[in-house]
Write a protein that holds these residues in place. Structure first.
Motif, PDB file in Angstrom:
ATOM      1  N   ARG A 102       0.815  -1.225   0.000  1.00 14.42           N
ATOM      2  CA  ARG A 102       0.000   0.000   0.000  1.00 14.42           C
ATOM      3  C   ARG A 102       0.851   1.278   0.000  1.00 14.42           C
ATOM      4  O   ARG A 102       0.323   2.371   0.164  1.00 14.42           O
ATOM      5  CB  ARG A 102      -0.914   0.008   1.228  1.00 14.42           C
ATOM      6  CG  ARG A 102      -1.947  -1.081   1.225  1.00 14.42           C
ATOM      7  CD  ARG A 102      -2.751  -1.067   2.523  1.00 14.42           C
ATOM      8  NE  ARG A 102      -3.765  -2.098   2.533  1.00 14.42           N
ATOM      9  CZ  ARG A 102      -4.983  -1.958   2.030  1.00 14.42           C
ATOM     10  NH1 ARG A 102      -5.353  -0.824   1.476  1.00 14.42           N
ATOM     11  NH2 ARG A 102      -5.845  -2.963   2.091  1.00 14.42           N
ATOM     12  N   SER A 103       2.151   1.121  -0.132  1.00 10.57           N
ATOM     13  CA  SER A 103       3.087   2.261  -0.085  1.00 10.57           C
ATOM     14  C   SER A 103       2.988   3.028   1.236  1.00 10.57           C
ATOM     15  O   SER A 103       3.100   4.247   1.272  1.00 10.57           O
ATOM     16  CB  SER A 103       2.864   3.203  -1.273  1.00 10.57           C
ATOM     17  OG  SER A 103       3.079   2.515  -2.486  1.00 10.57           O
ATOM     18  N   LEU A 104       2.781   2.294   2.316  1.00 10.30           N
ATOM     19  CA  LEU A 104       2.683   2.891   3.653  1.00 10.30           C
ATOM     20  C   LEU A 104       3.758   2.356   4.601  1.00 10.30           C
ATOM     21  O   LEU A 104       3.694   2.579   5.806  1.00 10.30           O
ATOM     22  CB  LEU A 104       1.293   2.621   4.254  1.00 10.30           C
ATOM     23  CG  LEU A 104       0.129   3.329   3.573  1.00 10.30           C
ATOM     24  CD1 LEU A 104      -1.206   2.780   4.072  1.00 10.30           C
ATOM     25  CD2 LEU A 104       0.213   4.830   3.803  1.00 10.30           C
ATOM     26  N   ARG A 105       4.742   1.678   4.058  1.00 13.95           N
ATOM     27  CA  ARG A 105       5.771   1.050   4.888  1.00 13.95           C
ATOM     28  C   ARG A 105       6.472   2.071   5.781  1.00 13.95           C
ATOM     29  O   ARG A 105       6.634   1.847   6.980  1.00 13.95           O
ATOM     30  CB  ARG A 105       6.797   0.329   4.019  1.00 13.95           C
ATOM     31  CG  ARG A 105       7.849  -0.407   4.818  1.00 13.95           C
ATOM     32  CD  ARG A 105       8.959  -0.975   3.930  1.00 13.95           C
ATOM     33  NE  ARG A 105       9.734  -1.984   4.590  1.00 13.95           N
ATOM     34  CZ  ARG A 105      10.625  -1.761   5.552  1.00 13.95           C
ATOM     35  NH1 ARG A 105      10.830  -0.539   5.991  1.00 13.95           N
ATOM     36  NH2 ARG A 105      11.290  -2.765   6.094  1.00 13.95           N
ATOM     37  N   GLU A 106       6.937   3.157   5.206  1.00 12.45           N
ATOM     38  CA  GLU A 106       7.702   4.139   5.979  1.00 12.45           C
ATOM     39  C   GLU A 106       6.866   4.753   7.100  1.00 12.45           C
ATOM     40  O   GLU A 106       7.368   4.981   8.200  1.00 12.45           O
ATOM     41  CB  GLU A 106       8.289   5.217   5.073  1.00 12.45           C
ATOM     42  CG  GLU A 106       9.367   4.696   4.141  1.00 12.45           C
ATOM     43  CD  GLU A 106      10.448   3.877   4.850  1.00 12.45           C
ATOM     44  OE1 GLU A 106      10.967   4.327   5.901  1.00 12.45           O
ATOM     45  OE2 GLU A 106      10.760   2.766   4.372  1.00 12.45           O
TER      46      GLU A 106
END
Length: 184
Positions: A102-106
């Motif tokens: 979801r491109s929310l790792r960071e």
């Protein structure tokens, strides 16, 4: 310490808006009560995390659409919840892998680092991944297959669960071994 409060929060957020998710949550919490015997002082923390792990699905809390992050932020920001509890909710069942999809790792890693309590983390995975959507008991293999069937292999959740499956199965095996080693 956490028990009644966690149940009240989860029930308030899920029971009327998402009754099936509430049933799953209750089943996961009940499983945690039994599994807690292998955790000693962390048993109550496991029960609270199990009870609150899906609170981020509540419609009023769904900001990012990624329930571990939304739930953890809610618990931290609205309830000032214990940091260990919030980190468990944020990272339950290998959420980091779904955060990557979801491109929310960071965001997840910077706000809620994974708790360095391997057996506790495994126990939460076990409780979640051996409980059906309706709160019944199942195997991890059946649960992963059910999730894949419900979401489809090409969805974000489908891609995540395929990647996470080996880790899920390994966590479940470690908890089952710890439970088997307990004196009767």
């Amino acid at each position: 310490m956490f028990g009644d409060w966690a149940m009240e929060v989860a029930e308030a957020e899920l029971s009327s808006t998402l009754p099936r998710r509430w049933a799953h949550t209750q089943g996961v919490g009940q499983r945690a009560v039994k599994v807690g015997q292998i955790l000693g002082q962390d048993a109550t923390l496991l029960v609270a995390a199990a009870t609150l792990h899906d609170v981020g699905y509540a419609p009023r809390l769904a900001v990012t659409g990624f329930h571990p992050l939304d739930g953890a932020r809610f618990l931290r920001d609205e309830h000032g919840a214990d940091e260990r509890l919030v980190r468990l909710v944020a990272n339950h069942s290998f959420a980091l892998l779904e955060a990557e999809e979801r491109s929310l790792r960071e965001e997840l890693v910077s706000e809620f680092p994974i708790l360095k309590r391997p057996l506790l983390v495994d126990a939460l995975v076990y409780c979640d991944m051996t409980t059906t959507p309706d709160g019944g008991r199942t195997t991890a293999e059946e649960r992963v297959a059910e999730i894949r069937g419900r979401y489809g292999d090409d969805s974000v959740v489908g891609r995540f669960i395929r990647r996470a499956a080996p880790e899920i199965f390994a966590s479940v095996e470690r908890v089952e071994a710890a439970l088997a080693a307990q004196p009767r």
